[in-house]
Design an enzyme around this catalytic site. Structure first.
Site, PDB file in Angstrom:
ATOM      1  N   SER A 146      -2.634   3.516  -0.258  1.00 10.34           N
ATOM      2  CA  SER A 146      -1.309   3.142   0.226  1.00 10.34           C
ATOM      3  C   SER A 146      -1.376   1.684   0.658  1.00 10.34           C
ATOM      4  O   SER A 146      -2.465   1.123   0.845  1.00 10.34           O
ATOM      5  CB  SER A 146      -0.935   4.037   1.417  1.00 10.34           C
ATOM      6  OG  SER A 146       0.079   3.479   2.217  1.00 10.34           O
ATOM      7  N   TYR A 159      -2.721   8.202   9.599  1.00  8.58           N
ATOM      8  CA  TYR A 159      -2.488   7.926   8.179  1.00  8.58           C
ATOM      9  C   TYR A 159      -3.138   6.597   7.766  1.00  8.58           C
ATOM     10  O   TYR A 159      -3.821   6.521   6.738  1.00  8.58           O
ATOM     11  CB  TYR A 159      -0.988   7.892   7.904  1.00  8.58           C
ATOM     12  CG  TYR A 159      -0.640   7.832   6.436  1.00  8.58           C
ATOM     13  CD1 TYR A 159      -0.689   8.978   5.656  1.00  8.58           C
ATOM     14  CD2 TYR A 159      -0.252   6.638   5.835  1.00  8.58           C
ATOM     15  CE1 TYR A 159      -0.362   8.937   4.301  1.00  8.58           C
ATOM     16  CE2 TYR A 159       0.072   6.588   4.492  1.00  8.58           C
ATOM     17  CZ  TYR A 159       0.012   7.741   3.723  1.00  8.58           C
ATOM     18  OH  TYR A 159       0.331   7.691   2.388  1.00  8.58           O
TER      19      TYR A 159
END
Length: 264
Positions: A146, A159
Protein backbone atom coordinates in the site's frame (compact mmCIF):
# COMPACT_ATOMS: atom_id res chain seq x y z
CA UNK A 1 12.53 -13.83 -23.83
CA UNK A 2 9.37 -14.58 -25.81
CA UNK A 3 8.07 -12.21 -28.50
CA UNK A 4 5.43 -10.84 -26.11
CA UNK A 5 7.00 -10.79 -22.65
CA UNK A 6 3.64 -9.82 -21.10
CA UNK A 7 1.91 -13.00 -22.34
CA UNK A 8 0.92 -15.30 -19.47
CA UNK A 9 -0.48 -18.13 -21.58
CA UNK A 10 0.31 -21.46 -19.93
CA UNK A 11 0.97 -19.89 -16.54
CA UNK A 12 -1.04 -20.51 -13.39
CA UNK A 13 -1.56 -17.79 -10.78
CA UNK A 14 -2.80 -17.99 -7.21
CA UNK A 15 -4.71 -14.86 -6.15
CA UNK A 16 -5.65 -14.67 -2.48
CA UNK A 17 -8.51 -12.52 -1.20
CA UNK A 18 -10.35 -12.82 -4.52
CA UNK A 19 -13.94 -12.62 -3.32
CA UNK A 20 -14.17 -8.87 -4.00
CA UNK A 21 -12.38 -5.62 -4.73
CA UNK A 22 -8.81 -5.35 -5.89
CA UNK A 23 -8.22 -9.10 -5.66
CA UNK A 24 -10.73 -9.60 -8.45
CA UNK A 25 -9.13 -6.87 -10.52
CA UNK A 26 -5.77 -8.62 -10.23
CA UNK A 27 -7.40 -11.88 -11.28
CA UNK A 28 -9.12 -10.29 -14.27
CA UNK A 29 -5.86 -8.76 -15.46
CA UNK A 30 -3.91 -12.01 -15.21
CA UNK A 31 -6.67 -13.99 -16.91
CA UNK A 32 -6.89 -11.45 -19.74
CA UNK A 33 -3.14 -11.89 -20.24
CA UNK A 34 -3.63 -15.66 -20.57
CA UNK A 35 -3.16 -17.12 -17.09
CA UNK A 36 -5.27 -19.78 -15.46
CA UNK A 37 -6.24 -18.97 -11.87
CA UNK A 38 -6.47 -20.39 -8.39
CA UNK A 39 -8.67 -18.00 -6.42
CA UNK A 40 -9.13 -18.06 -2.67
CA UNK A 41 -11.40 -16.68 0.02
CA UNK A 42 -12.34 -17.63 3.55
CA UNK A 43 -15.68 -18.85 2.17
CA UNK A 44 -15.54 -20.76 -1.08
CA UNK A 45 -19.15 -19.87 -1.94
CA UNK A 46 -18.13 -16.20 -2.12
CA UNK A 47 -16.00 -17.05 -5.17
CA UNK A 48 -18.73 -18.63 -7.31
CA UNK A 49 -19.69 -15.55 -9.37
CA UNK A 50 -16.08 -14.53 -9.98
CA UNK A 51 -15.13 -18.08 -10.94
CA UNK A 52 -17.92 -18.14 -13.53
CA UNK A 53 -16.80 -14.75 -14.88
CA UNK A 54 -13.22 -15.91 -15.43
CA UNK A 55 -14.26 -19.26 -16.85
CA UNK A 56 -16.35 -17.37 -19.42
CA UNK A 57 -13.03 -16.03 -20.74
CA UNK A 58 -11.91 -19.58 -21.45
CA UNK A 59 -9.56 -19.85 -18.48
CA UNK A 60 -9.31 -22.68 -16.00
CA UNK A 61 -10.26 -21.60 -12.47
CA UNK A 62 -9.87 -23.47 -9.18
CA UNK A 63 -11.65 -21.96 -6.16
CA UNK A 64 -10.27 -22.81 -2.72
CA UNK A 65 -10.93 -21.82 0.86
CA UNK A 66 -8.13 -19.98 2.66
CA UNK A 67 -7.84 -18.31 6.04
CA UNK A 68 -4.42 -16.68 6.08
CA UNK A 69 -4.51 -16.49 9.90
CA UNK A 70 -4.56 -20.32 10.07
CA UNK A 71 -1.29 -22.06 9.20
CA UNK A 72 -3.07 -25.34 8.52
CA UNK A 73 -5.45 -23.61 6.11
CA UNK A 74 -2.51 -22.12 4.24
CA UNK A 75 -0.85 -25.48 3.79
CA UNK A 76 -4.10 -27.15 2.72
CA UNK A 77 -4.62 -24.46 0.10
CA UNK A 78 -1.09 -24.83 -1.25
CA UNK A 79 -1.41 -28.61 -1.45
CA UNK A 80 -4.82 -28.41 -3.12
CA UNK A 81 -3.59 -25.86 -5.65
CA UNK A 82 -0.61 -28.04 -6.56
CA UNK A 83 -2.80 -31.14 -6.84
CA UNK A 84 -5.31 -29.37 -9.06
CA UNK A 85 -2.97 -27.37 -11.26
CA UNK A 86 0.54 -28.75 -10.93
CA UNK A 87 3.11 -25.99 -11.00
CA UNK A 88 2.13 -22.58 -9.61
CA UNK A 89 3.99 -19.86 -11.49
CA UNK A 90 2.57 -16.67 -9.95
CA UNK A 91 1.36 -15.68 -6.50
CA UNK A 92 -0.59 -12.50 -5.84
CA UNK A 93 -0.55 -12.22 -2.05
CA UNK A 94 -3.58 -9.95 -1.73
CA UNK A 95 -5.62 -11.06 1.31
CA UNK A 96 -5.72 -8.33 3.93
CA UNK A 97 -7.79 -6.36 6.43
CA UNK A 98 -7.78 -3.04 8.25
CA UNK A 99 -8.94 -1.50 11.54
CA UNK A 100 -9.34 2.29 11.58
CA UNK A 101 -8.93 3.74 15.06
CA UNK A 102 -6.92 6.45 16.80
CA UNK A 103 -3.74 4.92 18.20
CA UNK A 104 -4.92 5.28 21.80
CA UNK A 105 -8.03 3.21 21.01
CA UNK A 106 -6.33 0.28 19.25
CA UNK A 107 -6.80 -2.91 21.23
CA UNK A 108 -4.52 -5.91 21.54
CA UNK A 109 -6.96 -7.91 19.42
CA UNK A 110 -7.15 -5.15 16.77
CA UNK A 111 -3.37 -5.22 16.42
CA UNK A 112 -3.19 -8.99 16.19
CA UNK A 113 -6.00 -9.19 13.62
CA UNK A 114 -4.29 -6.77 11.23
CA UNK A 115 -0.70 -7.96 11.69
CA UNK A 116 -1.61 -11.65 11.64
CA UNK A 117 -3.58 -11.19 8.42
CA UNK A 118 -1.49 -8.69 6.49
CA UNK A 119 2.05 -9.56 7.53
CA UNK A 120 2.22 -13.03 9.05
CA UNK A 121 -0.30 -14.32 6.51
CA UNK A 122 1.65 -12.80 3.63
CA UNK A 123 4.84 -14.52 4.75
CA UNK A 124 3.41 -17.98 5.28
CA UNK A 125 1.39 -17.97 2.05
CA UNK A 126 4.56 -16.92 0.21
CA UNK A 127 6.48 -19.67 1.97
CA UNK A 128 3.89 -22.34 1.12
CA UNK A 129 3.65 -21.41 -2.57
CA UNK A 130 7.26 -20.30 -2.91
CA UNK A 131 8.59 -23.69 -1.87
CA UNK A 132 7.51 -25.22 -5.17
CA UNK A 133 8.79 -22.21 -7.12
CA UNK A 134 12.23 -22.54 -5.55
CA UNK A 135 12.31 -26.27 -6.32
CA UNK A 136 11.43 -25.65 -9.99
CA UNK A 137 13.67 -22.62 -10.41
CA UNK A 138 10.93 -20.22 -11.52
CA UNK A 139 8.32 -18.02 -9.92
CA UNK A 140 6.78 -14.59 -9.58
CA UNK A 141 5.64 -13.52 -6.10
CA UNK A 142 3.69 -10.27 -5.88
CA UNK A 143 3.01 -9.12 -2.34
CA UNK A 144 0.29 -6.48 -2.15
CA UNK A 145 1.35 -3.53 -0.04
CA UNK A 146 0.00 0.00 0.00
CA UNK A 147 1.07 3.62 -0.11
CA UNK A 148 1.20 3.06 3.67
CA UNK A 149 4.21 0.83 2.97
CA UNK A 150 6.15 4.07 2.60
CA UNK A 151 4.02 6.67 4.43
CA UNK A 152 2.27 6.89 7.78
CA UNK A 153 -1.31 8.02 8.30
CA UNK A 154 -3.13 8.85 11.54
CA UNK A 155 -5.68 6.25 12.54
CA UNK A 156 -3.94 3.45 10.64
CA UNK A 157 -1.21 2.40 13.06
CA UNK A 158 -1.53 -1.40 12.76
CA UNK A 159 -2.21 -1.20 9.01
CA UNK A 160 0.80 1.01 8.32
CA UNK A 161 3.00 -1.27 10.43
CA UNK A 162 1.78 -4.32 8.52
CA UNK A 163 2.23 -2.78 5.08
CA UNK A 164 5.64 -1.38 5.94
CA UNK A 165 6.54 -4.88 7.06
CA UNK A 166 5.36 -6.31 3.72
CA UNK A 167 7.76 -3.96 1.91
CA UNK A 168 10.70 -5.11 4.04
CA UNK A 169 9.63 -8.76 3.81
CA UNK A 170 9.54 -8.45 0.03
CA UNK A 171 13.19 -7.37 -0.05
CA UNK A 172 14.22 -10.20 2.25
CA UNK A 173 12.44 -12.87 0.19
CA UNK A 174 13.84 -11.41 -3.03
CA UNK A 175 17.36 -11.82 -1.65
CA UNK A 176 16.56 -15.31 -0.37
CA UNK A 177 14.93 -16.70 -3.50
CA UNK A 178 16.61 -14.73 -6.29
CA UNK A 179 19.35 -17.35 -6.79
CA UNK A 180 16.57 -19.87 -7.44
CA UNK A 181 14.93 -17.92 -10.27
CA UNK A 182 12.08 -16.50 -8.18
CA UNK A 183 11.37 -12.77 -8.21
CA UNK A 184 9.54 -11.14 -5.32
CA UNK A 185 8.08 -7.66 -5.61
CA UNK A 186 5.56 -5.49 -3.77
CA UNK A 187 2.71 -3.81 -5.64
CA UNK A 188 1.58 -0.83 -3.56
CA UNK A 189 -1.73 0.79 -4.51
CA UNK A 190 -2.47 4.32 -3.39
CA UNK A 191 -5.97 5.50 -2.52
CA UNK A 192 -8.50 3.21 -4.20
CA UNK A 193 -12.12 2.88 -3.14
CA UNK A 194 -12.75 -0.57 -1.63
CA UNK A 195 -15.25 -2.14 0.75
CA UNK A 196 -12.85 -1.36 3.61
CA UNK A 197 -12.77 2.40 3.00
CA UNK A 198 -15.91 3.22 0.99
CA UNK A 199 -17.36 5.30 3.84
CA UNK A 200 -14.56 7.82 3.35
CA UNK A 201 -15.40 8.28 -0.32
CA UNK A 202 -18.98 9.13 0.57
CA UNK A 203 -17.72 12.29 2.32
CA UNK A 204 -17.22 14.95 -0.36
CA UNK A 205 -15.11 17.18 1.89
CA UNK A 206 -12.68 14.35 2.55
CA UNK A 207 -12.65 13.35 -1.12
CA UNK A 208 -11.77 16.90 -2.18
CA UNK A 209 -9.02 16.93 0.45
CA UNK A 210 -7.61 13.68 -0.93
CA UNK A 211 -7.75 14.66 -4.60
CA UNK A 212 -6.00 17.96 -3.84
CA UNK A 213 -2.98 15.96 -2.64
CA UNK A 214 -2.76 13.57 -5.59
CA UNK A 215 -0.72 15.01 -8.49
CA UNK A 216 -2.95 13.25 -11.05
CA UNK A 217 -5.97 14.81 -9.30
CA UNK A 218 -8.13 11.72 -8.87
CA UNK A 219 -8.31 8.60 -6.73
CA UNK A 220 -7.24 5.33 -8.28
CA UNK A 221 -9.60 3.31 -10.45
CA UNK A 222 -9.38 -0.50 -10.35
CA UNK A 223 -8.16 -0.68 -13.94
CA UNK A 224 -5.14 1.43 -13.01
CA UNK A 225 -3.58 -1.64 -11.38
CA UNK A 226 -3.97 -4.11 -14.22
CA UNK A 227 -0.85 -3.23 -16.18
CA UNK A 228 1.30 -3.22 -13.07
CA UNK A 229 0.25 -6.67 -11.89
CA UNK A 230 0.72 -8.19 -15.35
CA UNK A 231 4.16 -6.60 -15.60
CA UNK A 232 5.28 -8.04 -12.26
CA UNK A 233 3.77 -11.45 -13.08
CA UNK A 234 5.37 -11.74 -16.51
CA UNK A 235 8.76 -12.17 -18.09
CA UNK A 236 8.78 -8.42 -18.79
CA UNK A 237 9.94 -8.01 -15.17
CA UNK A 238 12.46 -10.86 -15.18
CA UNK A 239 15.28 -8.57 -13.93
CA UNK A 240 13.12 -6.76 -11.37
CA UNK A 241 13.05 -8.08 -7.81
CA UNK A 242 12.86 -6.72 -4.28
CA UNK A 243 11.09 -3.59 -5.49
CA UNK A 244 7.99 -1.74 -4.34
CA UNK A 245 5.97 -0.43 -7.28
CA UNK A 246 3.71 2.40 -6.14
CA UNK A 247 0.56 2.89 -8.22
CA UNK A 248 -0.72 5.92 -6.37
CA UNK A 249 -1.21 8.84 -8.76
CA UNK A 250 1.88 10.42 -7.22
CA UNK A 251 0.60 11.01 -3.68
CA UNK A 252 3.77 9.46 -2.25
CA UNK A 253 5.80 12.34 -3.69
CA UNK A 254 4.56 14.43 -0.76
CA UNK A 255 1.26 15.99 0.25
CA UNK A 256 2.49 19.48 1.17
CA UNK A 257 2.63 22.19 -1.47
CA UNK A 258 5.77 24.29 -1.51
CA UNK A 259 4.22 27.06 -3.63
CA UNK A 260 1.08 29.17 -3.43
CA UNK A 261 -1.45 28.21 -6.14
CA UNK A 262 -1.89 30.94 -8.74
CA UNK A 263 -5.20 32.78 -8.67
CA UNK A 264 -7.39 32.89 -11.77
Amino acid sequence: MQDNPFDLTGRTAVVTGASRGLGQEFGRALAAAGADLVITSRKRDDLAAFQAEIESLGRKVTALELDVRDHGSIQRMADAAANACGAIDILVNNAGCNVRKPALDVSWDDWNLVLDTNLRGTFFVAQAIGRGMVERGYGRVINIGSVTSVAGYAGLGPYCASRGGVKQLTMSLADDWGPHGVTVNCLAPGWFRTEQNKVLYENQEWLDYLVDRIPLRRPGQPGDLRGAVVFLASDASQYVTGQTLLVDGGISTGATRATVPAKD
